[in-house]
Structures are given as C-alpha cells and as structure tokens.
Design an enzyme around this catalytic site. Structure first.
Site, PDB file in Angstrom:
ATOM      1  N   HIS A  31      39.161  41.416  24.940  1.00  0.00           N
ATOM      2  CA  HIS A  31      39.742  40.151  25.405  1.00  0.00           C
ATOM      3  C   HIS A  31      41.226  40.005  25.050  1.00  0.00           C
ATOM      4  CE1 HIS A  31      35.543  38.046  25.766  1.00  0.00           C
ATOM      5  NE2 HIS A  31      35.745  38.984  26.673  1.00  0.00           N
ATOM      6  N   CYS A  75      32.663  45.442  28.760  1.00  0.00           N
ATOM      7  CA  CYS A  75      33.274  44.183  29.166  1.00  0.00           C
ATOM      8  C   CYS A  75      34.023  44.415  30.463  1.00  0.00           C
ATOM      9  CB  CYS A  75      34.229  43.700  28.076  1.00  0.00           C
ATOM     10  SG  CYS A  75      35.104  42.193  28.531  1.00  0.00           S
ATOM     11  N   HIS A  76      33.982  43.426  31.349  1.00  0.00           N
ATOM     12  CA  HIS A  76      34.576  43.618  32.676  1.00  0.00           C
ATOM     13  C   HIS A  76      35.963  43.016  32.821  1.00  0.00           C
ATOM     14  CE1 HIS A  76      32.059  39.806  33.595  1.00  0.00           C
ATOM     15  NE2 HIS A  76      32.997  39.599  32.720  1.00  0.00           N
TER      16      HIS A  76
END
Lengths: 460, 460, 460, 460
Positions: free
Chosen positions: C214, C175-176
């Site tokens: 997240h 995930c970036h």
C-alpha cells in the site's frame, strides 16, 4: 544477573579434570575479592571427589573461608543457582584420541595436535557436539542466566554448538594461545632492549586479535606508544632460520608443547601479520606440504607432533599426583596460572573492566566472516556483558587461508546436528589434508575413525 | 537508455575473434526485430577486417539491410555511441596459454582446461585483469551507459575487474555451460519417456542456478509440473558407472569438449545437487585426487585434458576458414547457435522479458557469499535492467567445496589491482592443487609461469 | 511438493467471504488446466456453506467436473492434505472496524481506509496478529508444505506474523493495488496515442516495484522498448491539478474506491517515482497535513474517506446477494477478475513462470531495508518456488518517508507477540498522525480503541 | 602513525574558538605526558592570534616548556605534519543561527537548541556540509594519516560528511552529553546512599551506550558490581513529577543549559532505557506535542528554549574576556574540564587504553542500523586505532523513535552533497515537526530559512 560476590556459585562440568580444574583451584588460592562454592560435576564422580578434597585442603591452608568445593554427581543440582559454569571435558578417552591423531598416519597424514582441524579435529567434533548439545540443554533448563566459560577443544565447534542448541546462552570460549604470543612479543622487546627484562606484564602488550581459535592473527601489536611490528620484523630476520627459544630446560626437542617459533616467523615473513598460537596449532591449519608432510619436516621446523602415548603417560603422572594430593602425601600450592578465568569472572561481576581475546559467534566483529560462525577477537568484559570489538577483517590472502576451515567447521556442526553421516564425510573429504587422498582412501579412513570413536553419541 | 531498435550500435571488443564473433554474425543472420551496426575492434585489426567482410557478405545474402559490420581500429571510436559492448578477447597468445596449462604438469598438476582456477586460471587472471582494467576505463570514458556482455574467461575475474575498476558499469558475464546441463536434463526426461524426443526447447527446463561460473549448481530443475530430480537420480543410478553419451560422432574419446558426464553424476550422487558445467570444468574445482591426479584417472572418468596444441591446431583451421570466407571460396551461413546474446540484448531493449543465468557481483542473490564477489545465479532481464533472483544459498557442504575458490578469486583480483606479486603468490600457493607442492616448488612454478606469460601487463 | 494438478486440494480460511472467496469461485469458472476440491473453512460455517452451494452450482453450469466446494467446519480437516491455503478473513467485525476508522476522528485524525497504518491499522494489527499466530500454528501442524496465499489486511503484518510464528512457512501476500497502477500506466500510453485503446494487457506494462504494501513505488515502468516515465510526466503535467478519471459511471464523488489520482501525481511530481496504490492508501502513509488533515482537504485531492457505514451497507447487499445465489433466484457467473491467485497457483505448480509483485520477508530483495521485514517487490514464481528479485533500493528521500512505517510495523508485531500493551502503546504513539496529539490524548485514544476492539485475543 | 610524544603537532580548525579551544588550552595546562605545538587555524585569524597569546602565557605560567601555540592563517601549513586535527567551527554566524532557531517559531515550531535535528538542524546541516567537504579534502591532501576529532554540531552530519568525502579519514566525533548522564547516575547512587558523595569518578559509572548523537541511550549502567537501573527507577519514581536539580546557583530557571531531568525521567518511565543527553536535546528528537508544543509546555517540563540572543550576549562576554586575557588584565587558569580530548589523544598514542562513547560510521556496532550511518556507541581507543564495541541494538520501540532521524540525516547529507535543493526540501518536509505544517507552509519556511542562511556554500 543476581550474583552476590560474597556467595557465588560455580558449576564446573568436567570437575574431575587434572588440568583446567587444578588451574582454577590454584588461582582461587589467591582470590579474596569474591567467594563462594564450586560444584564439581564429572561423569567420573570419584575424580571430582578427589578435586573437592584437594581444593578444600588448599583453601584451608592458604585462603581460609573463601571457597568450598563439592563433588556433585547430579548435573541438575550442580547447575541450579549457578552464576558461572566452567566446561572442560575430555570428549572421549585417550584410545579415541589415539585414533583421531594416529589413524591418519597410515595414509601419510601427520597431525601435531589433532584436536582442532584435520581428520582428528573433525572426528573429535563429531563426538563432542552431541555432548555439548546435552550440556547446552541442561544449562537452558537449569541455569539459563549463568555465564558459561568453555575451555574444551575443538573450541570453535564447542562454542558454536552451545549457541546453536540454546541461542540465549551467555557462553564464550577461553584460550591462552594468544597470551603466549603476547609473551613472545614481550621477549621481542626485551631482546631489542626496548624494555628491561621481566618488568612488563603480559597484558601490557596490546594487540588486535582476529581470526579463529588456534589460527588467530594480530594486525596490531603495541606496547605503550611503541609499535612492536618493526621489532618483530627484525626478530624474524634474525631468528627465522635458526629458530628462537628462551633459555631454560624446556625446548622443542624434549617438550611437546614447546617450539622454536619458526612456523610463526615464517608466516609473518610471508603474510605480514603475527599468527598467534603455538606452532603445532598453526601448522595444522596450513597446507601440510608446508610444515608437516613428514615427521622429518616437522623437525626441520623445530616443533613436535604430540603423540597420544605422551598424553597417556602424562595422565598417569597426574593421577599419581592426584592420589598424593588427596592422601595428603603431597600438597597443592596456590600458583598464579596467568589464565584469565577469574579475572573474567570478576569483570562480569563488575569489579573491573577488561579487554581480552575471546571466542564468540560473529555478530559483526569480523565483518568479512559469515554471521554466527565462532570467531576469536578482542572483546570488552564488563558487568554482565561481553561486547566484541569490531575489527577491520583479515587481509584477503590470510582470509583465503583461514576461510576453508570456517566453512569446514560450519559444515561438521550442521552434519552432526543432523546426524548426517554422509554430509559429515563430505565435509571431512574437503579438509586440506584429506584432499590429497583418493576418495576411496578418504572413505576408508573416515569409516575406520568413526567406527572406532563414535560410541553411541550419534544414536540419541 | 536511449537505444533505438532500428539504429543500434554494438561495439565488439575482440572483434577479430573466430569464435564468439562468428556466433554473433551467424545469429544476426536471423535477426529482424532489431537492426544496426557492429564496430569490430581488435588489437589485430586485420582479423576484424576479415570478420567485417564476412559479416557484411552474410547479411547481404541472408538478411539484407539489417546489420552492417565495420572494423574499427580506434577503441574510442568503436565505443562512442554504443548501446551494447561485447567483450571476447584472448588474454595473451597460445604460447602463454601453453604455459598456463602445461607448465604445472612438470609438478604433477594436470589441468583439463586451465583458464578458470588452478595455476593456469590464476596466472591467466594476472595477465587478463590489467587488460580488463583498461577496457573498463575506456567504457567509463566513452560508453558509460552501454550494456556490456563479457564472454572472456576467467569469467568471474573479468566481470569482477570491470566492476572494481568502474563501479557504475552495466556489465555481466554470459556462459553457456548451464545451457548444456539443461540439454542433458531434457535428455534425461527423454530417456525416461516423460517427453518425446526433440520436442522440448532447452529453456523449457526451468532451473534454479547458484554458485560461481564453471562451478555452478542447481538445487531445482523442473519441466512444467514435473520435478526432474527423481529422474536424474534414476539416470545417475543407471549411467553413473558406465557414463552417458548421446549417439553421434563426437565422444569424449575423440572430442576434447565432450564428456560422459561421469564427474557430474558422481557429484550428484554425493552432494544431491546438479553440478552444471562440463565435466572438464567441474573436475578442476575439486580436489585433484578425485578426478584428475593423472591422465589415466581422467580417462577413467571419461573426459579429456584439453592440450593447447589442439587449440593451436583448431585455430589454424579457423584461420584457413576465415581466409576462405573472406575470399569467398566458402560461405558463412546463418546458424542458430543456441547462445542467448541476442535474446538478452532484446530483453534489455524491452522486447521480451527473460529469466536466465548470469554472472554478476553479489548484491544479495547469494546471501551466504561475500558481497561484491561475482556469482552465477538466475536473473530477470527486462528493459534496461537486470535483477538477480534471491536464492536460498548453497547447502553447507557444497559451500565448503566452492568457497575456497571464491576467496582465491577475490585474492588474485586484489593482488593484481595492487600489482603485488608476493600477495599474488600467496593466493596462488593456497590453490587446491598447488597446496600439494612444497612452497619451494610452488614458488618455482609461479616464477616460471609468470616470467613466461606476464609481458608488461604489470608495468603500467 | 507432491501436488497432482488433476486432484488439487485448496483450503480456504475465511471461506464464507463474499469478496475474495467469490473472486476465486468466479475465476475458477474458467479454469481447465488444474482441477480439484476447495475446502471452505470459516468461523461462520453457514457462510461457507452458502459459498459451497454457490460454487458447486457455478461449476455445474459453467465448468463441470473441474472443481468441487465443501464447507468444512474443522480447520484441521480442511488443512490436511492441502496443496494451497488461501487466507482472507475479516479480523473482527464492522463494529470494531468502525472503532479503528472513526474513533480517531474525535481527535481530528481522519483515515481514508484505516486498515493498514495509522491508529486504525495498528489496532487492527493488534487483534489480527493473535489470529494469524493461530493460523500459522495450524498450518505448521497440518499442512506445513502447502503454499499459503494471504489476502488479509494489514498485509505486511499478517505475512510477518505467519513467518515469525512458523519460519518454515511457504507464505506470501497478494495485493492488486500495483495492478491498478499498471492499468493507469496503460491509460497514460493510450492517452498519448502510443498504443491503441484496449489492446494491451495489464501485465505487458513491466514495472520494477519496491517498498511496502500500500506504499509501493515503481522506479521503472516500460512497455516493450518504451520508457513510460516521460509519458507519465507529461500526463502529470496535464492532469496533476485537475485530476484524471476514466469516463464511466464511477467517480471519486460517488465511489469510495475511486480517485482522481491527484495524490499519486503529486507524489510523482515531487519524488520522481510512481507511487503504486490507490490514493486513499497512499495518503494514509504521508504526513496528514499533506492530503488528509480534514474531510475538506480530502475533497480537494479528489478521493474519499471510506466510512464503515458504507462497508456495512455493502455487506448487507452482499448478504442479500449471497441469499439469492444460494436460493438460486440469482446466478453467479464466471468473471475474469484480473486477480492473479490462479495464475500464481499454476506457476507454483510449474505450468508457467510468472514475474509479479508479492509481499515477502526481506531476504535481500530490498538491500536497504531491515532483514525479515515484509516488503513488496517483484518475484519470480516457478514450480514450488518464489524468488524475489534484488532491487536497487528506494531513493534516500522516499526511504525516509517509508521507513517510519516499517519500524512501526516491526514494533507492533513484536509488542503483540509479547502481548505487551505498553510497548504497543509506545509504537502507537510514534505514528505520524498520533504524534500530533498530546501523550495524554494519545493514551485516551489508545485505551478507548483497544478496550472496544480487543476481545480476548490478547488473553491466550 | 609516526607521532613522537615529545614533539606532537596539533592542528586546530576553528582555532579562534572561545569555547572548545579554551577547553583544550586549559586542559593542556595540566598535561605533562605529551608535548608539542598547536597550530590554530581560523577564518578569523585575529581570534586565533588571541588564543595563541593566551595559550602561550598560560603555559609559561603553569606548564612551561610543554606546549606552544601559534596562529596559522594557512590551512595547508597548519595541517601539514599534524598528528591530530581538532575541528570546532561555528558554521555561519549568529544571525544565521537565529534563523535556524527562531524562523520556525512563526509556524508554531519551537526548538530548544536547533542545531541537531528539526528545521534548524537540517538547515544548519545544509550550510555545514559544504564546509566539512572542504575540510575533508584539505585533510586528505595535507594530513591524511592524522587523527581527526570533531566537536562541531550537527555532530552526526559533520562526521558523516568527513567520511563520505574522504573514506580513508581517521575521524570521530566527541560529545560530552553522555558524561553528564554518567554524572547524574553517580548522583542517583549518592542519593540512594550506595556511594558516599564526591568520591566516585564519572567514568567509574560503566555504561553501554547506543543510538545517535544527542539521542543516545543506555541499556546498561553499572558501578562496580551494582546495577544502577533499579536505583534510577526509584529515583524516577521520586523525582519524575517534581524534577531533580542538584543544589547550586544554576537551575533551569536561570540557566539555559540546565534542566530538571524531567524529560529524561519521563522517557525512562516509558521506555525502560536511560536517554543520555540534556533534556533540551532529547526533547527535540521527540514528537513536539510531547515536550515542546509551546514555551509554556517547555516550562512544565522544567527546561528551556535557548534563544540565540543569549548566545550573542554570551559571545560578547567571551570576547571581552578574550580581550582581557590577551591584554593580561585577566589570567586564564588551567581547569580540568572533564572533557576527554586529551585522554583520547593519549590513548591513540598508546599511553593508556580507554573505552568511551564516540561517534563513528556504523560498521557493525549497531547491527540494526544502516551501514555507514554515523552512530554513537562505546569504542576502545588504543594506539593508533579505535574499535567500536558491538552492541545488541536498540529495543524495537526506541528504534522506531530514533530511526526517522537517521534516515533524515542520511537524506540531508545526500541532498547537500548533490546540491539538490528539491531533495533537501523533501527531507526537510518529513521532519517530525515540519510534518505538522501544510506543504505550502513547509515550503515557505524552507525558502525563507535557506535564502537567509545559505550564502554561497551551495555554489561551488
């Protein structure tokens, strides 16, 4: 659990046994709270048939209408519908056991029992694990919800195998070594005139048990509001050197299962906790230089090396007895064994809660031991559940004495599950007693023992 | 961390050392990214004074204006304001070390090093732990935020002591044994013509390291996209029996620190992982029957027992050298040692991230080891932080070989913290090599060794 | 791992993607160290065919001979022999996603993304898990040794599912979001004139990352020897109220993916650690009263609710673009995405070690989190291995903010594996935002959402 | 433990209590197995003096020569030589409790008890923890080996504080909520005609208890060989909507402590386990939308919000009663309370083993809960030891309902130990009920409550 206490079904694997199976028969002779049928399954079906005849006759005479016994040559059939499964098998025959126990003697390694640790215990494990894998699969398929009581040695390894093969199994291992130590502690109190003789029940001696089977320890032992430790200390001061034996016909000089508690007392003197198994078991877990470097040293410590010839002889006696029982020339009588199998069944049925010692995978009861390894601690038995009691763990020095065996047991289980002979040898070569050999001799011994005792078990 | 890379302060405990302290001086001769002062503290302040003179002269000639050295007879003063603390002390003198190493020989127990495990390692631990408790207290009081690099043996025990005494300490243990194995693996690739000679840096050999100091293992070793294991296997097949040594003047026959890697290769052949320490260290952790039951067997395995007489002789040489350096008749030159102390400091200052092996309390990096025990694994060093890498744990058979030492180390630390001589003896008596003795002999040896080497450390 | 860097095979599940698949194509346009073929598998095979045409054309023009692309309608075929598997699928279509995001609005529950937590995330999980179970089975059967990179959301749940279905899988989630925070921190240093603009690479900002995807946090952020925290604190003091946006055409007012970092700065002001995901992600994990009780409040915090209509519109644009690329009226150019997929592959091939953030089951890297739960932390990627770095854990207050989501994710995974709708509803009803509803409304919402979006996934 | 059952010393902290202290007096009126003295310590020494007079008179009349009571104004004196310490204090006065319970009502947050979780529980924790820190220090200094029974709420937090302040303490928390559920289950069996009325003892209902105080659950409940779950299910089917109350004068309409079990039954219907505390406790742990969003909803669920005015009124009644007892116009009679304090003391003295539920730091009994957090499970009480029983953990959905409170409790303890007001607020702001407020309102409420109730406790 759907068990109906008026119509229980027990499956007994190893149902031709002249030892544990008879204990069960005799105990059931007194049992009125629960009733049902016992399916005796054995590779030697005739032995199971004997036991069925013997059991039914005993019931007819002493406890009519309570229990019926049946030899069942089909494991599937014997398991289906069972509420309880007992396992007491002899992994291999006495010829193999003779290898376990006596082959290492050529290399100067003596073993007092040879079924738990050491070369004998490890090789026995290698042929027992495959059998217990099959039993676990059978239980998974035909009686997944049954409670499984194991009596077979090596206890730790058998129990570990059952769980590794079928993680959902409801199995546990029962052993009476701790009971005998409770009896000894009662004697200690009797000797000290704290209690009158023959009045207190064995299980009134409350203990906190921790460790592994046959190398179990107590860091607490009390009777009512009395701490037994100071009395035990005085007892050890008095008898540590001379040994202690209760008056009676059986002494360590004529009975392989007796001892004068010198090993146990020596361990207490040094470690401050009460080792709770027979001396012949305890000695095997310790460096052999301590209590077992030679038969002469064993004598000094006042216990015995159990030769397999004795087991063979005893077996023959028992077979003669079995024949006499079967043919009715002799009669089996109900005898209260002091074993807890039936009490445990009744606890699991909900009839009374009990707290006792038991062998189970570590799920937190021994916080300082690896998870999953089978440990022996106290547990509460209640209706359809067993909950181990969280202990404080072993003192660091005892832990360092016990742990090598834990890792050895974990290793031999993995090696056998993987049928990896080289890994098994590596674990074998780390054993306390084997370490004294050169690797070459260790290898020769290993090859010799496994060649003679692993007949096909590793092939499946 | 408030460190200013232009004005660092290093406190060197054991600052009179002719070994690790000189390594630092020589490495700092090349160092331009960071500068500052080094306070050399030593119980023998004159030795520290020598090193200050030597260091300052080296700087003046090779790296002017970067680093200044000062002998500081006050530990408080030396610690206050320090960003880094190095510890490399000799716990006791060589007479005591002679007892560690040679006293057990009377009982047939040989030791190749005698500073890590076995009777020598355990007794050395008993006199080192009290000193490290004092050091930990001093750091807690005067430099609680400093990073502490320990080079002293027994590495595991020293590091464990620092954390047990001051849980908030930012300490770790550095050891170069793994580096030498990386160098060997580079040679393996060179031999196999996979890489040209002398082109690849030691740390381009990527390894996954796990275990405990001096008994560390690799379950992965790669160079770029190449798995080194198959090459190592071929190498072992070729040299396992004959031994392997790089051409050069030093061989195991004339140099106590050299070996022909036979022990290491034998362990690989059997266990499938690469043991990564010098053979003389590895051998001490194994059953002594394997590689060390006699000086002759040691010869067969092509390594040496390091006698303390050699250390004394070497020490005298070094003292002569120190005098020559101090008086200016000889000059110390900067030499790149290959050690990582300075790189690690720079990483902790944020100048470059590095991943290397390190000794730290187990906080999850070895999931199958007891929490808190000091283990050696890889870790990332970054600005003001060290994060160990989670490993898969050791294979079950290697674990069973390593673990007894882990529990032994945990035991001797607790016994020494409690100044409980009996507990210390019990742990001592469990050691692999001591187990072969009768308890009576074990006790005599223990009493002999501790009487001769524990001078007051246990009194405070 | 047998991978040959000159003949790699990649299987791309979701190979018709116009998003992540294009990122890979464009990045491969620069890639010369490794070469091979990419099998694009997609339920919509035509979309994969487009991408194959597009990719091959791009290669022909910019990087000839390095990579070939092929649409492969057989998952088995696409997987067999693969060294790497990428997964980026859209679980369901946009109609279903519209339900995820917008159905709860009728009950006053707004969601800024709706694909990770909250009603949208949980219901999306319920239809994604069955698909990932199938993918895991396919990988187990046809490519068990391949490394699996997942890009699909909900990231935590997808990764958890892969491991729960096939424990031996070598999968991880990329995930970036953390990268963007590293970029923000670089800007912070630029603003403070600590570094010149546009000189420092994103990954020179070293961070210690911990938490869950997240909702990840940094408790350390440094650039070289500089601690970024004081600069970030000053930055928050300056921009916390007004928001901060880099000059440029995209602002939170016209771009759904942009934000003015107010949520992130508010969390820092209060918690002292740096939350590292886009504000629209962070806000969803917090009590909705804080940043999201109404569209107006969202505006105040200067970020946006992403409507699915926008996604549909964007999708149509991309489809037009795909057509243009395929037909050659427009040309895809290589663009360095800043994503790490290729660097990670190269690290796993052994070409360079990297430390970056990654989603993996907790095996000790987050000591205060439940074992097995998927967490996002730093890890070292090296040849054929990923080793997470052990962290210190989250501060107790942040832990209390994060943990309810961890248990919610564990719950929805178990409920979906068991296809237990009632259990799924119970977990759903515990969600922060759903808790504000009456149970009756919660049930209506749940029934409504699941009826509209679970089409058959729960039937197998 | 040196306790002499004929000369015990009990220290009662909060010895002026008209509630738990009277329970003890009345229970001791029947007690003949153990005897000794009770030192009553209270900040209000006159209240303790009253109780001493009352107790001694009760003993003189009903149990002469067994127990003597003494008001002791010195905590040191009261503690020294004690075998047992009881703690039942009121942290703060009713004015403060009125703030705990009623201040949040202005923000629409209702609380049925307000002493365990939610705004009331957390703020009460903030003023209780400092007092328990002092008590723990006093016990550490003057009675470190005594067994400590805590009755004060918030139970979890008080027990946690004792252990955090003095890790060697032998403390545990006792609560009767589970007992009431056992009584309910007995009624269930009576209703189903499985057992006759009023014949079975409360503790013959065997249960497996797990969770945290006031939000404890049973996943097993049996009577002899009968599984109670199916009967409870039928009971819930019958009474779930209408509620259930035993015939008698007290109903939820006129008694704040009564309920019609609707909350408990609703939780069972949905979760399948038996929640075992009063409904007014259970409701507070759940999302407030479920059972407590308004006083009207509370009525619907047939239980009550306990106003502090009622407590004040009750207190006044009790003070009048105390005066009457003291002056002899009324007589306290021995009453068997059903509480287990005395049985537990007797178990810890070795007089009988019991298994019951207890609050203790998690050391493995709840494998899925954080270590050290205080949990409520079953434990064995035996001579000088308590061993918790290892449970299977909570089902994943119940865990997700319970865990946010665990982390909240851990957070408020840490914040209060650190006297970190901001951290305390952050934890406060995460509470289920507070989450519905804007941060601004949450802050106003927090400031309001803490200003009015923390008088100096945070200053030391």
């Amino acid at each position: 659990m759907k068990a109906d206490i008026g119509h229980l079904k027990i499956c007994y694997i190893g149902g031709g046994s002249r030892n544990w199976a008879w204990v069960l028969l005799q105990d059931l002779g007194f049992e009125n709270d629960i009733k049902g049928t016992v399916d005796l399954y054995d590779l030697k079906n005739e032995a199971a048939q004997d036991n069925a005849i013997i059991g039914n006759r005993l019931m007819a005479e002493h406890n009519p209408g309570q229990w019926t016994f049946k030899a069942n040559p089909s494991l599937q059939d014997a398991l289906m519908g069972s509420d309880f499964v007992f396992i007491s098998i002899l992994p291999g025959d006495f010829e193999e056991m003779a290898v376990d126990v006596h082959a290492p003697e050529q290399y100067g390694i003596y073993q007092s029992v040879g079924d738990t640790v050491g070369p004998g215990g490890l090789v026995r494990a290698m042929r027992t694990i495959p059998q217990f894998q099959k039993i676990a699969q059978a239980i998974k398929t035909w009686a997944p919800d049954a409670w499984v009581l194991n009596y077979t040695n090596p206890m730790t390894i058998c129990t570990r195998t059952l769980y590794r093969e079928f993680p959902g199994i409801k199995a546990f291992g029962c052993c009476h070594e701790v009971f005998h130590t409770q009896e000894l502690l009662r004697t200690v109190l009797e000797e000290a005139k704290v209690i009158p003789e023959n009045t207190v029940k064995r299980d009134a001696i409350k203990t906190r048990v921790l460790g592994i089977n046959h190398f179990t320890w107590m860091d607490r032992a009390t009777y009512k509001n009395i701490d037994i430790f100071p009395y035990y200390q005085a007892f050890v001061a008095q008898y540590g050197e001379t040994g202690f034996e209760k008056p009676g016909p059986l002494t360590w000089r004529n009975d392989y299962f007796s001892c004068a508690e010198r090993v146990k007392m020596d361990l207490f003197r040094r470690y401050g906790c009460i080792a709770c198994a027979g001396d012949r078991h305890l000695a095997e877990f310790c460096p052999h230089s301590w209590y077992m470097h030679s038969p002469e040293q064993v004598q000094t410590w006042m216990y015995s090396l159990t030769p397999v010839s004795f087991r063979i002889e005893k077996r023959e006696q028992l077979e003669r007895k079995a024949r006499a029982y079967r043919e009715g020339t002799e009669k089996m009588e109900p005898v209260a064994s002091g074993e807890e199998g039936i009490r445990i069944m009744k606890a699991l049925l909900g009839l009374e809660d009990i707290v006792t010692n038991v062998n189970l995978p570590n799920q937190g009861q021994m916080p300082d031991f690896p998870g999953g390894a089978v440990v022996e601690t106290n547990a509460l038995f209640s209706r359809d559940r067993i909950q181990p009691l969280v202990s404080d763990g072993l003192p660091v020095d005892i832990r360092s004495l016990v742990m090598p065996h834990v890792y050895s047991q974990e290793g031999i289980v993995e090696a056998t599950f993987e049928r990896d002979r080289e890994k098994a040898f590596r674990v074998f070569s780390h054993d306390l007693s084997i370490q004294t050999l050169s690797l070459k001799d260790a290898r020769k011994l290993f090859d010799d023992m496994t060649t003679k005792t692993l007949h096909g078990q590793w092939e499946n």
